[in-house]
Scaffold this motif. Structure first.
Motif, PDB file in Angstrom:
ATOM      1  N   ASN A 100      30.950  30.619  45.274  1.00  0.00           N
ATOM      2  CA  ASN A 100      32.008  31.571  44.940  1.00  0.00           C
ATOM      3  C   ASN A 100      31.381  32.564  43.981  1.00  0.00           C
ATOM      4  O   ASN A 100      31.471  32.432  42.768  1.00  0.00           O
ATOM      5  N   GLU A 305      41.306  22.830  49.265  1.00  0.00           N
ATOM      6  CA  GLU A 305      42.109  23.052  50.471  1.00  0.00           C
ATOM      7  C   GLU A 305      43.600  22.968  50.127  1.00  0.00           C
ATOM      8  O   GLU A 305      44.398  23.808  50.542  1.00  0.00           O
ATOM      9  N   ASN A 308      44.608  26.009  47.842  1.00  0.00           N
ATOM     10  CA  ASN A 308      44.565  27.262  48.611  1.00  0.00           C
ATOM     11  C   ASN A 308      45.764  27.385  49.545  1.00  0.00           C
ATOM     12  O   ASN A 308      46.231  28.484  49.809  1.00  0.00           O
TER      13      ASN A 308
ATOM     14  N   THR B  66      36.508  27.992  66.705  1.00  0.00           N
ATOM     15  CA  THR B  66      36.678  27.377  65.387  1.00  0.00           C
ATOM     16  C   THR B  66      36.155  25.941  65.328  1.00  0.00           C
ATOM     17  O   THR B  66      36.098  25.351  64.248  1.00  0.00           O
ATOM     18  N   ALA B  78      33.493  39.185  54.073  1.00  0.00           N
ATOM     19  CA  ALA B  78      34.532  38.992  55.090  1.00  0.00           C
ATOM     20  C   ALA B  78      34.856  40.295  55.823  1.00  0.00           C
ATOM     21  O   ALA B  78      35.076  40.295  57.038  1.00  0.00           O
ATOM     22  N   ASN B  84      38.281  35.972  62.606  1.00  0.00           N
ATOM     23  CA  ASN B  84      38.799  34.647  62.222  1.00  0.00           C
ATOM     24  C   ASN B  84      37.843  33.885  61.306  1.00  0.00           C
ATOM     25  O   ASN B  84      37.741  32.653  61.363  1.00  0.00           O
ATOM     26  N   THR B  86      38.044  33.049  58.240  1.00  0.00           N
ATOM     27  CA  THR B  86      38.641  32.017  57.379  1.00  0.00           C
ATOM     28  C   THR B  86      38.932  30.721  58.142  1.00  0.00           C
ATOM     29  O   THR B  86      39.173  29.693  57.520  1.00  0.00           O
ATOM     30  N   ASN B  87      38.897  30.777  59.479  1.00  0.00           N
ATOM     31  CA  ASN B  87      39.200  29.569  60.258  1.00  0.00           C
ATOM     32  C   ASN B  87      37.966  28.838  60.782  1.00  0.00           C
ATOM     33  O   ASN B  87      38.095  27.820  61.445  1.00  0.00           O
ATOM     34  N   ARG B  89      33.954  27.148  60.032  1.00  0.00           N
ATOM     35  CA  ARG B  89      33.114  26.624  58.957  1.00  0.00           C
ATOM     36  C   ARG B  89      31.766  27.346  58.995  1.00  0.00           C
ATOM     37  O   ARG B  89      31.036  27.246  59.989  1.00  0.00           O
ATOM     38  N   GLU B 102      32.775  33.133  49.508  1.00  0.00           N
ATOM     39  CA  GLU B 102      33.378  31.941  48.905  1.00  0.00           C
ATOM     40  C   GLU B 102      33.463  30.854  49.968  1.00  0.00           C
ATOM     41  O   GLU B 102      33.832  31.139  51.110  1.00  0.00           O
ATOM     42  N   SER B 103      33.106  29.647  49.611  1.00  0.00           N
ATOM     43  CA  SER B 103      33.218  28.520  50.547  1.00  0.00           C
ATOM     44  C   SER B 103      33.919  27.354  49.872  1.00  0.00           C
ATOM     45  O   SER B 103      34.026  27.311  48.654  1.00  0.00           O
ATOM     46  N   ASN B 104      34.390  26.407  50.686  1.00  0.00           N
ATOM     47  CA  ASN B 104      34.980  25.173  50.130  1.00  0.00           C
ATOM     48  C   ASN B 104      33.953  24.057  50.005  1.00  0.00           C
ATOM     49  O   ASN B 104      34.190  23.079  49.293  1.00  0.00           O
TER      50      ASN B 104
END
Lengths: 310, 310
Positions: A100, A305, A308, B66, B78, B84, B86-87, B89, B102-104
């Motif tokens: 991030n 998750e 968000n 996805t 982005a 898509n 955000t949908n 990985r 940004e990633s999770n």
């Protein structure tokens, strides 16, 4: 020569401290004049290692000289970094966490989903053809053991094991358990440590959605010693939550021998969130989160998750 | 085998298209089943290269499956990526631009401030011990020439030149100018291209502060042919600004022979911004921005700083 400051995350641990020292050595080999820094006092595992291997402790800072480029190691998010991050030019990042980060100009970034930042640094030395001294190899191996909990953490990859085997050859450390267990025992010696220090010694604040989340971990060979101080720790968590204006706080007591994560959580909404996100029951402010040994892989992505989506 | 989709930025250019093909080859060597994609129709330089070297054109997509991991090449923001984003990985990023991502979860990221993404890919092949075939070497060299404008762009580094010399040995391309000039001439052939296509063929949208900024570049050996169509292009810029809800739009006509950047800008606020940020005068919607050949290094950072401070 170009000066560069190398710094790890807030609440320094073994990987971020030794990786700052290792990355400074790497950048010096590249022709920079690099200085490693840490952001606060060290935990007992890292202090044990510095003393045992006669490694000088980096200087503690909370801000860095804005005229000197900065290399972030073992973190990249502003909430975990120096207070004047927006005023310095970050020229390098080496890390193994989720990302991030925003910059105005191109920079060097090397992130890999390995168990430790030192694993990434090992690859960078090999790729550059730099010799890895016995001192550097010992530090790398200590980071890998610290972050992988002697391979028990789910962040461990096959590549980390291959790297560790190569580092063992350089260091002549034949038994990893004999090397790692004294580190873990040093970290578990918390008799003279205050409740707030226990909570924040390995602690990350991060943002998800519009929420601020505080997430602490105590990796220990003696969880009962921590849990005996539960009431005192819950008061500390409540204070930290208020002072840091958090929306949620949790503290995981990770038994690295039995591989069980017992998480402490405040009453009310925070307990409900733990129950929802981890499908677990909170009884007397305690939730058994099973074998979730890795905050990075098994706690933070799930919380991110959830917040968000809220 | 793990499938992975490799994709470059919107308004594809030579570096993002060929780097997607090269990175797919690299990931296949790593044991993945990788497919390269592009986000739109190609410019004439890239089409010229695909035809000359008999390289299959990647499939055009605006969204990706996805269920399959994604590797971003030559971009990370982005606004420049698939619809898509955000949908899916994102498991890998290889790039040479500023970062805003940004990633999770942790991922593989390799960014270096070199002139092209292909320069970074060259290093990854060497580090992994992979052979670089004559085809891959030719594509890498084309990316480096395209992005560095035959070393005229300020993004060029000494390392890029060393890499190009090594690639020349593999490809038996002895004269870089003979290799690059036909590429630049192909790109400059815009007689049958509409004004809107001229504006968006090499075009980035990015956010800074609360503003959305559209920033186009036409690198050409024949700037007069473009400037002769100024009125038509200004109408196109006005339309794009409205349709894309932008706060600012500019189009740089970069003469890659004379090394002069003539920037077209709309009346009013946009002209004032150009004058403030680049200390230049706008006359008849034209500003001479001197030898600013690199949008990445000499335009976007300055605009970003201005809009962030507003």
């Amino acid at each position: 020569m170009t000066q560069i400051s190398v710094i790890g995350h807030k609440n320094p641990d073994t990987d971020c401290t030794l990786s700052a020292i290792i990355m400074a050595d790497y950048l010096n080999k590249k022709g920079y004049l690099a200085t490693p820094y840490i952001q606060g006092s060290l935990n007992k595992e890292t202090l044990f290692l510095l003393e045992k291997y006669n490694i000088p402790e980096p200087v503690i800072v909370t801000q860095l000289d804005t005229n000197i480029d900065v290399c972030l190691v073992d973190h990249n998010e502003a909430s975990q970094s120096i207070d004047n991050l927006t005023n310095v030019r970050v020229s390098h990042i080496v890390d193994h966490h989720k990302i991030n980060f925003e910059s105005n100009t191109p920079l060097f970034m090397r992130l890999e989903p390995l168990c430790s930042t030192a694993s990434v640094l090992y690859k960078m030395y090999i790729e550059a053809g730099y010799e890895i001294s016995q001192d550097i190899a010992t530090m790398m191996l200590a980071c890998i053991m610290s972050d992988s909990l002697l391979w028990k953490s789910s962040t461990t990859t096959e590549e980390d094991k291959v790297i560790a085997a190569k580092l063992q050859k350089i260091t002549a450390i034949s038994n990893l358990s004999d090397f790692a267990m004294p580190m873990f025992e040093a970290k578990s010696d918390l008799g003279d440590v205050s409740a707030e220090e226990i909570i924040t010694s390995d602690y990350k604040i991060f943002e998800a959605g519009d929420s601020n989340i505080g997430c602490g971990t105590v990796e220990t060979t003696s969880p009962d010693n921590i849990l005996a101080r539960k009431e005192e720790i819950l008061v500390g968590m409540k204070n930290i939550k208020e002072n840091q204006k958090l929306d949620f706080i949790m503290l995981s007591i990770v038994d690295i021998i039995q591989e069980i994560n017992t998480t402490l959580v405040l009453d009310g909404k925070d307990s409900e969130i733990i129950e929802t996100v981890f499908d677990s029951s909170v009884i007397n402010n305690e939730a058994n989160l099973g074998a979730r040994l890795s905050r990075k892989k098994q706690i933070i992505p799930q919380l991110t998750e959830y917040f968000n989506a809220r």
